[in-house]
Design an enzyme around this catalytic site. Structure first.
Site, PDB file in Angstrom:
ATOM      1  N   GLU A  29      -9.822  -1.316   5.727  1.00 45.31           N
ATOM      2  CA  GLU A  29      -8.304  -1.652   6.262  1.00 45.31           C
ATOM      3  C   GLU A  29      -8.424  -1.324   8.063  1.00 45.31           C
ATOM      4  O   GLU A  29      -7.946  -2.222   8.442  1.00 45.31           O
ATOM      5  CB  GLU A  29      -7.088  -0.766   6.205  1.00 45.31           C
ATOM      6  CG  GLU A  29      -5.223  -0.497   6.445  1.00 45.31           C
ATOM      7  CD  GLU A  29      -4.573   0.532   6.344  1.00 45.31           C
ATOM      8  OE1 GLU A  29      -5.223   1.313   5.343  1.00 45.31           O
ATOM      9  OE2 GLU A  29      -3.792   0.610   6.450  1.00 45.31           O
ATOM     10  N   SER A  31       4.282  -1.156   3.837  1.00 43.54           N
ATOM     11  CA  SER A  31       4.450  -2.332   4.594  1.00 43.54           C
ATOM     12  C   SER A  31       4.555  -3.710   3.482  1.00 43.54           C
ATOM     13  O   SER A  31       3.713  -3.080   2.268  1.00 43.54           O
ATOM     14  CB  SER A  31       3.011  -2.716   5.533  1.00 43.54           C
ATOM     15  OG  SER A  31       2.676  -2.307   6.651  1.00 43.54           O
ATOM     16  N   GLU A  82      -6.004   9.782  16.842  1.00 47.99           N
ATOM     17  CA  GLU A  82      -6.742  11.537  16.804  1.00 47.99           C
ATOM     18  C   GLU A  82      -7.225  11.070  15.592  1.00 47.99           C
ATOM     19  O   GLU A  82      -8.692  12.375  15.631  1.00 47.99           O
ATOM     20  CB  GLU A  82      -5.520  11.694  16.655  1.00 47.99           C
ATOM     21  CG  GLU A  82      -4.543  11.868  18.442  1.00 47.99           C
ATOM     22  CD  GLU A  82      -4.445  11.301  19.013  1.00 47.99           C
ATOM     23  OE1 GLU A  82      -3.498  10.392  18.174  1.00 47.99           O
ATOM     24  OE2 GLU A  82      -4.075  10.634  19.475  1.00 47.99           O
ATOM     25  N   GLN A  90       0.856  -1.318   0.386  1.00 47.94           N
ATOM     26  CA  GLN A  90      -0.497  -0.052   0.236  1.00 47.94           C
ATOM     27  C   GLN A  90       1.440   1.277  -0.178  1.00 47.94           C
ATOM     28  O   GLN A  90       1.449   1.397   0.580  1.00 47.94           O
ATOM     29  CB  GLN A  90      -0.940  -0.468   1.074  1.00 47.94           C
ATOM     30  CG  GLN A  90      -1.787   1.402   1.453  1.00 47.94           C
ATOM     31  CD  GLN A  90      -2.486   1.433   3.185  1.00 47.94           C
ATOM     32  OE1 GLN A  90      -2.187   0.959   4.205  1.00 47.94           O
ATOM     33  NE2 GLN A  90      -3.761   1.859   2.881  1.00 47.94           N
ATOM     34  N   GLY A  91       1.029   2.265  -1.460  1.00 45.35           N
ATOM     35  CA  GLY A  91       1.603   3.344  -1.375  1.00 45.35           C
ATOM     36  C   GLY A  91       0.706   4.764  -0.607  1.00 45.35           C
ATOM     37  O   GLY A  91      -0.031   4.893  -2.076  1.00 45.35           O
ATOM     38  N   TYR A  92       0.611   4.605   0.146  1.00 44.50           N
ATOM     39  CA  TYR A  92      -0.383   6.522   0.723  1.00 44.50           C
ATOM     40  C   TYR A  92       0.553   7.221   1.105  1.00 44.50           C
ATOM     41  O   TYR A  92       1.061   8.303   0.687  1.00 44.50           O
ATOM     42  CB  TYR A  92      -1.150   5.571   1.865  1.00 44.50           C
ATOM     43  CG  TYR A  92      -2.329   5.302   1.272  1.00 44.50           C
ATOM     44  CD1 TYR A  92      -2.531   4.225   0.160  1.00 44.50           C
ATOM     45  CD2 TYR A  92      -4.048   5.016   2.058  1.00 44.50           C
ATOM     46  CE1 TYR A  92      -4.204   3.875  -0.071  1.00 44.50           C
ATOM     47  CE2 TYR A  92      -5.330   4.988   1.504  1.00 44.50           C
ATOM     48  CZ  TYR A  92      -5.348   4.278   0.176  1.00 44.50           C
ATOM     49  OH  TYR A  92      -5.962   3.485  -0.002  1.00 44.50           O
ATOM     50  N   SER A  93       1.097   6.776   2.606  1.00 41.59           N
ATOM     51  CA  SER A  93       1.817   7.627   3.455  1.00 41.59           C
ATOM     52  C   SER A  93       2.935   7.960   2.673  1.00 41.59           C
ATOM     53  O   SER A  93       3.987   7.402   1.830  1.00 41.59           O
ATOM     54  CB  SER A  93       2.228   6.940   4.192  1.00 41.59           C
ATOM     55  OG  SER A  93       0.873   6.870   4.748  1.00 41.59           O
TER      56      SER A  93
HETATM   57  C1  LIG Z   1       3.554  -0.149  11.763  1.00 41.14           C
HETATM   58  C2  LIG Z   1       3.004   0.513  10.247  1.00 41.14           C
HETATM   59  C3  LIG Z   1       3.076  -0.076   8.903  1.00 41.14           C
HETATM   60  C4  LIG Z   1       2.349   0.944   8.392  1.00 41.14           C
HETATM   61  N1  LIG Z   1       2.274   0.337   7.115  1.00 41.14           N
HETATM   62  C5  LIG Z   1       1.433   1.491   6.264  1.00 41.14           C
HETATM   63  C6  LIG Z   1       1.413   1.248   4.312  1.00 41.14           C
HETATM   64  O1  LIG Z   1       1.934  -0.038   4.019  1.00 41.14           O
HETATM   65  N2  LIG Z   1       1.582   1.849   3.775  1.00 41.14           N
HETATM   66  C7  LIG Z   1       1.292   3.136   4.377  1.00 41.14           C
HETATM   67  O2  LIG Z   1       1.254   4.103   3.165  1.00 41.14           O
HETATM   68  N3  LIG Z   1       1.457   3.799   4.909  1.00 41.14           N
HETATM   69  C8  LIG Z   1       1.408   2.841   6.151  1.00 41.14           C
HETATM   70  N4  LIG Z   1       2.188   3.851   7.067  1.00 41.14           N
HETATM   71  C9  LIG Z   1       1.844   4.567   7.806  1.00 41.14           C
HETATM   72  C10 LIG Z   1       0.271   5.053   8.777  1.00 41.14           C
HETATM   73  O3  LIG Z   1      -0.563   5.383   7.625  1.00 41.14           O
HETATM   74  C11 LIG Z   1       0.983   7.094   9.018  1.00 41.14           C
HETATM   75  O4  LIG Z   1       2.298   6.639  10.044  1.00 41.14           O
HETATM   76  C12 LIG Z   1       0.086   7.510   9.912  1.00 41.14           C
HETATM   77  O5  LIG Z   1      -0.800   8.076   9.021  1.00 41.14           O
HETATM   78  C13 LIG Z   1      -0.142   8.406  10.532  1.00 41.14           C
HETATM   79  O6  LIG Z   1       0.902   9.335   9.875  1.00 41.14           O
HETATM   80  P1  LIG Z   1       2.375  10.028  10.443  1.00 41.14           P
HETATM   81  O7  LIG Z   1       3.468   8.905  10.449  1.00 41.14           O
HETATM   82  O8  LIG Z   1       3.242  11.145   9.518  1.00 41.14           O
HETATM   83  O9  LIG Z   1       1.618  10.183  11.654  1.00 41.14           O
HETATM   84  P2  LIG Z   1       1.657  12.383  11.744  1.00 41.14           P
HETATM   85  O10 LIG Z   1       0.837  12.861  11.074  1.00 41.14           O
HETATM   86  O11 LIG Z   1       2.672  13.149  11.533  1.00 41.14           O
HETATM   87  O12 LIG Z   1       1.271  12.395  13.343  1.00 41.14           O
HETATM   88  C14 LIG Z   1       1.660  12.576  14.356  1.00 41.14           C
HETATM   89  C15 LIG Z   1       1.397  13.032  15.450  1.00 41.14           C
HETATM   90  O13 LIG Z   1      -0.443  14.281  15.481  1.00 41.14           O
HETATM   91  C16 LIG Z   1      -0.920  13.631  16.027  1.00 41.14           C
HETATM   92  N5  LIG Z   1      -1.951  14.736  14.536  1.00 41.14           N
HETATM   93  C17 LIG Z   1      -1.687  14.532  13.416  1.00 41.14           C
HETATM   94  N6  LIG Z   1      -3.144  15.156  12.178  1.00 41.14           N
HETATM   95  C18 LIG Z   1      -3.781  15.682  12.956  1.00 41.14           C
HETATM   96  C19 LIG Z   1      -4.894  16.424  13.516  1.00 41.14           C
HETATM   97  N7  LIG Z   1      -5.484  16.581  12.319  1.00 41.14           N
HETATM   98  N8  LIG Z   1      -5.752  16.430  15.010  1.00 41.14           N
HETATM   99  C20 LIG Z   1      -5.419  16.000  16.022  1.00 41.14           C
HETATM  100  N9  LIG Z   1      -3.376  15.365  15.645  1.00 41.14           N
HETATM  101  C21 LIG Z   1      -3.243  15.201  15.027  1.00 41.14           C
HETATM  102  C22 LIG Z   1      -1.411  12.020  14.945  1.00 41.14           C
HETATM  103  O14 LIG Z   1      -2.357  11.567  15.895  1.00 41.14           O
HETATM  104  C23 LIG Z   1       0.573  11.509  15.653  1.00 41.14           C
HETATM  105  O15 LIG Z   1      -0.141  11.597  17.094  1.00 41.14           O
HETATM  106  C24 LIG Z   1       2.190   2.420   8.465  1.00 41.14           C
HETATM  107  C25 LIG Z   1       2.356   2.639   9.802  1.00 41.14           C
HETATM  108  C26 LIG Z   1       2.826   1.886  10.712  1.00 41.14           C
HETATM  109  C27 LIG Z   1       3.868   2.443  11.808  1.00 41.14           C
END
Ligand SMILES: Cc1cc2nc3c(=O)[nH]c(=O)nc-3n(C[C@H](O)[C@H](O)[C@H](O)COP(=O)(O)OP(=O)(O)OC[C@H]3O[C@@H](n4cnc5c(N)ncnc54)[C@H](O)[C@@H]3O)c2cc1C
Lengths: 399, 379
Positions: free
Chosen positions: A249, A166, A384, A131-134
């Site tokens: 998901e 992942s 959140e 999955q290529g989202y983030s």
């Molecule tokens: C084990 C694991 C597997 C993953 N696998 C994949 C994958 O296969 N493909 C993929 O695309 N992604 C994947 N992800 C990515 C995951 O979707 C992101 O880590 C997640 O969406 C959070 O983004 P970030 O890490 O940039 O955190 P940030 O968005 O920077 O968040 C940091 C903190 O700020 C808070 N925050 C941010 N915005 C708000 C808001 N509007 N209101 C309140 N609080 C807020 C968050 O809740 C968090 O506590 C994976 C992540 C993990 C940990």
């Protein structure tokens, strides 16, 4: 005999003949899972054989339509299959992001050609998806993603970077959110593309987690090619597709606490607590730990009952909110975290080991799982973000 | 059994909701409280409820009941919880009536349960003796006296005891205080010599009584169930009590939450609705999730009781524990989110807070039910 009972008899008989004894033993739910994919011939041949036999009947995706390789079973029949597999402790034949996320979305949204091309290989475990989202700059604010795809007539050229992908290092294909209109408002310029990873323009580099494992990667696109026919939904209409897939998901992640116990699984919580905290009159001796154990067991029950109710409401034709998956993601992952936190409290100093002698295998495993559980409230949209969704979609609170 | 209401049950819910909104709005509770009404509930309302059949929901037609189940009683309790409608539904029907249903012999049921179903006879359950719900902790003694018994002791928190016609008293016919064995339940006349009842006005505007038993004579025919085996009977009664009260709590807490949600959308500060502040949004979302869990476990417990499910007792404790935890976390938040108006007597939210607190402790708080649940599961 009712239809369902004769189906049960047939399933039981078939499983008896086709599920190898090696696939009826405990496993860890992760590294020992069979993921399939183009490199499946490098994996355990027994696991592969089990998957192939199940896939012949479409039972890797029991409720998907037969025309796309699925089992075509009703929900009731699928439950029978599940029960019969559980009865003999059969491992799930295939663990895959394709089964959990992409397939259900394609069946709803894909064109006939797309379904015919991509769904059957998911069912058979021939293609492993990621999955290529983030992206580094687009996590919770996913719609601010920057990876670009340029229209080149019959194909797109993709440039940019994904992160936290992942399983990317072993995946064959990636479903990807890309920006196709940089001028449009951020939600309106995104498209949903399927990209083959077996090309020089796609490279990955693994990231190590606090739990010590490296299940995910950074994924780089440098003039990578994606076919036009692999655009899902409309051009610049990818955001709607992306959100629908996220619901699948979240259901999957929220459910994680109910997974099969692993080979190194510790005993059930009450027993674990008795072993490490002692007993008094047959009870867990430490009253605070005992209260926490009961609280957790009851919480798990309450969540399961709520999932069951949600399913029953859907069956009864009642409105089920789109934010339901957010509620389950939120409480399911928090409960899973609370469980591992409690387990480490119960194990005490025995939960502080990293590797080597002096610790039971399941003690070390519990510590790793405790660390892994921190990701549960982040992956698939943080807690959140789920709270934001519930507040907006269910409660109608203003922005 | 699917965790959804049947069509008939949905219909009952609608009828109950309309009836309660019209005939027992929250203003009625205020009036009863402010006028220090001697009953603490409207007798007129109670006879209307009885005419609707509510006083006999889970009891057989033989006694004038509706022959439905605890799921249906729970539905009605949830709706009465919405407006905090004061009535003897919990004391006389859920607790008292259930004791007769489960422990009474044919003669006793004919004699007393018929009156309960008709709304004419009021029952109250007298078990608690100290500040905490602890059903086997009974010092009240029953000594044999010829072919009957004499009861001596004291009870507290006897809900609606001040107006009850008959009191169901747990007394010790054998064994030591806090032993499970040796308890016997008696259904005694509230006007018998030696019965002392003092009304206690509770924080939620309802009433409970302090009861003294001073050599009260109880006939053999007033014993409910087996002598010395009262704990089993009481366990089954309290299961129904816990699940039914949890249903009432669900109605109250859900309504308090809905009121608060409306306030979050309407009240403006800093030029915007306060519901746009994320600090409040997230807490509101958590309350919503708690209520969803609550709804599932309450329905599951009620259905399990009706289906004689082997885990019904554990499910009843799960429901009461969940709601007893949700009660303070939701009611307290609702007051806080109302700001200053939330702590005024004029605003209804404070009434929900008070009822939440009483029901949180009644029939055992969350810790009590977790302890019970753990015990039932062998740890
Ligand atoms: C084990 C694991 C597997 C993953 N696998 C994949 C994958 O296969 N493909 C993929 O695309 N992604 C994947 N992800 C990515 C995951 O979707 C992101 O880590 C997640 O969406 C959070 O983004 P970030 O890490 O940039 O955190 P940030 O968005 O920077 O968040 C940091 C903190 O700020 C808070 N925050 C941010 N915005 C708000 C808001 N509007 N209101 C309140 N609080 C807020 C968050 O809740 C968090 O506590 C994976 C992540 C993990 C940990």
């Amino acid at each position: 005999m009712s239809d369902l009972e004769s189906f049960r008899a047939e399933v039981r008989d078939w499983l008896e003949k086709n599920c190898p004894p090696e696939m009826r033993t405990p496993y860890d739910g992760q590294t020992q899972s069979y993921w399939g994919g183009r490199k499946r011939h490098e994996q355990d041949p027994i696991a592969r054989g089990w998957c192939e036999r199940m896939a012949e009947r479409g039972w890797t995706a029991p409720t998907w339509p037969r025309e796309y390789g699925g089992g075509g079973l009703s929900r009731a029949e699928a439950r029978v299959l599940e029960q019969e597999m559980a009865r003999i402790h059969a491992r799930p034949p295939l663990a895959s992001i394709g089964l959990m996320m992409l397939g259900p979305m394609l069946l709803e949204t894909g064109t006939e050609e797309q379904k015919r091309e991509h769904v059957p290989p998911i069912v058979k475990g021939e293609i492993k998806w990621c999955q290529g989202y983030s992206e580094p700059g687009a996590g919770s604010d996913l719609a601010s993603l920057q990876t670009r795809a340029e229209d080149r007539g019959d194909h797109f050229i993709v440039n940019g970077q994904k992160i936290w992908t992942s399983g990317a290092d072993t995946a064959d294909m990636i479903f990807c959110l890309v920006r196709t209109d940089p001028e449009a408002p951020k939600h309106d310029g995104i498209s949903f593309l399927l990209i083959d990873m077996d090309q020089p323009g796609v490279t990955t580099s693994p990231i190590r987690l606090i739990s010590g494992s490296s299940p995910f990667c950074q994924t780089f696109f440098s003039d990578a090619r994606a076919e036009k026919r692999d655009l899902i939904g409309t051009l610049n209409g990818g955001w709607t597709v992306a959100k629908r897939l996220l619901q699948f998901e979240r259901q999957g992640i929220g459910n994680m606490g109910n997974r099969n116990p692993g080979a190194n699984a510790p005993p059930p919580l009450p027993e674990l607590a008795k072993r490490y905290c002692g007993t008094r009159d047959g009870r867990i001796a430490d009253p605070l730990i005992r209260d926490r154990v009961a609280r957790l067991e009851m919480q798990q029950q309450a969540i399961q009952k709520t999932m069951a109710r949600s399913g029953d409401e859907a069956k009864a034709g009642q409105n089920v909110s789109a934010a339901t998956s957010s509620s389950f993601k939120l409480i399911g992952t928090e409960c899973n975290q609370a469980k591992f936190d409690l387990m480490t409290s119960i194990l005490g100093a025995q939960s502080l080991g990293w590797e080597g002698d002096g610790f039971e295998a399941y003690e070390l495993e519990t510590t790793r799982q405790w660390l892994r559980s921190f990701a549960n409230t982040i992956e698939g949209g943080t807690s959140e973000v789920q709270l934001n969704i519930i507040a907006k979609r269910v409660l109608g609170l203003p922005d | 059994m699917p965790l959804v209401l049947t069509e008939e049950q949905e219909l009952l819910r609608e009828t109950a909701r309309e009836f309660v909104a019209e005939r027992a709005p929250i203003a009625q509770l205020r009036q009863l409280r402010d006028e220090r009404d001697p009953s603490g509930f409207s007798r007129e309302l109670w006879s209307e409820m009885a005419q609707l059949g509510w006083a006999g929901i889970p009891f057989s037609e033989e006694y004038g009941g509706a022959d439905l189940g605890y799921t249906e009683l729970g539905i009605v309790l949830e709706e009465t919880g919405r407006t905090l409608a004061a009535s003897p539904l919990v004391s006389s029907v859920l607790l008292g009536g259930s004791t007769l249903l489960l422990g009474g012999n044919e003669t006793q049921r004919k004699e007393w349960l018929t009156g309960v179903c008709g709304g004419e006879t009021l029952l109250a359950l007298a078990i608690q003796e100290g500040p905490h719900h602890s059903p086997w902790n009974v010092a009240t003694r029953a000594e044999t006296d010829g072919d009957g018994y004499r009861l001596n002791g004291a009870k507290t928190f006897v809900v609606d005891g001040h107006v009850a016609d008959r009191l169901i008293v747990a007394a010790r016919s054998a064994g030591e205080q806090s032993e499970r064995d040796g308890l016997t339940l008696f259904c005694v006349d509230a006007s018998a010599p030696g019965v002392g009842l003092a009304r206690a006005s509770m924080v939620d505007g309802r009433n409970a009584a302090r009861l003294t038993l001073d050599g009260v004579r109880a006939e053999r025919s007033e014993v409910l169930g087996e002598i010395g085996q009262g704990a089993e009977l009481l366990d089954a009664v309290l299961d129904r009590g816990a699940a039914g009260l949890a249903a009432e709590m669900l109605g109250s807490l859900d309504t308090a939450f809905q009121k608060t949600l409306a306030y979050l959308k309407q009240r403006e500060q800093f030029g915007v609705p306060i519901g746009s502040f994320q600090a409040l949004k997230h807490r509101a979302a958590r309350m919503f999730v708690q209520l969803e869990l609550s709804r599932s476990v309450v329905l599951d417990a009620l259905q399990a009781l009706d289906g004689d499910h082997p885990d019904a007792s554990a499910k009843a404790s799960l429901a009461k524990a969940q709601l007893s935890d949700a009660a303070p976390s939701i009611a307290n938040e609702c007051v806080q989110m109302h700001g200053g108006i939330g702590v005024t007597d004029e605003e209804d939210i404070g009434l929900y807070l008070k009822r939440a607190r009483v029901t949180q402790f009644a029939l055992g708080d969350a810790a009590f039910h977790r302890d019970r649940y753990a015990g039932m599961h062998g740890y």
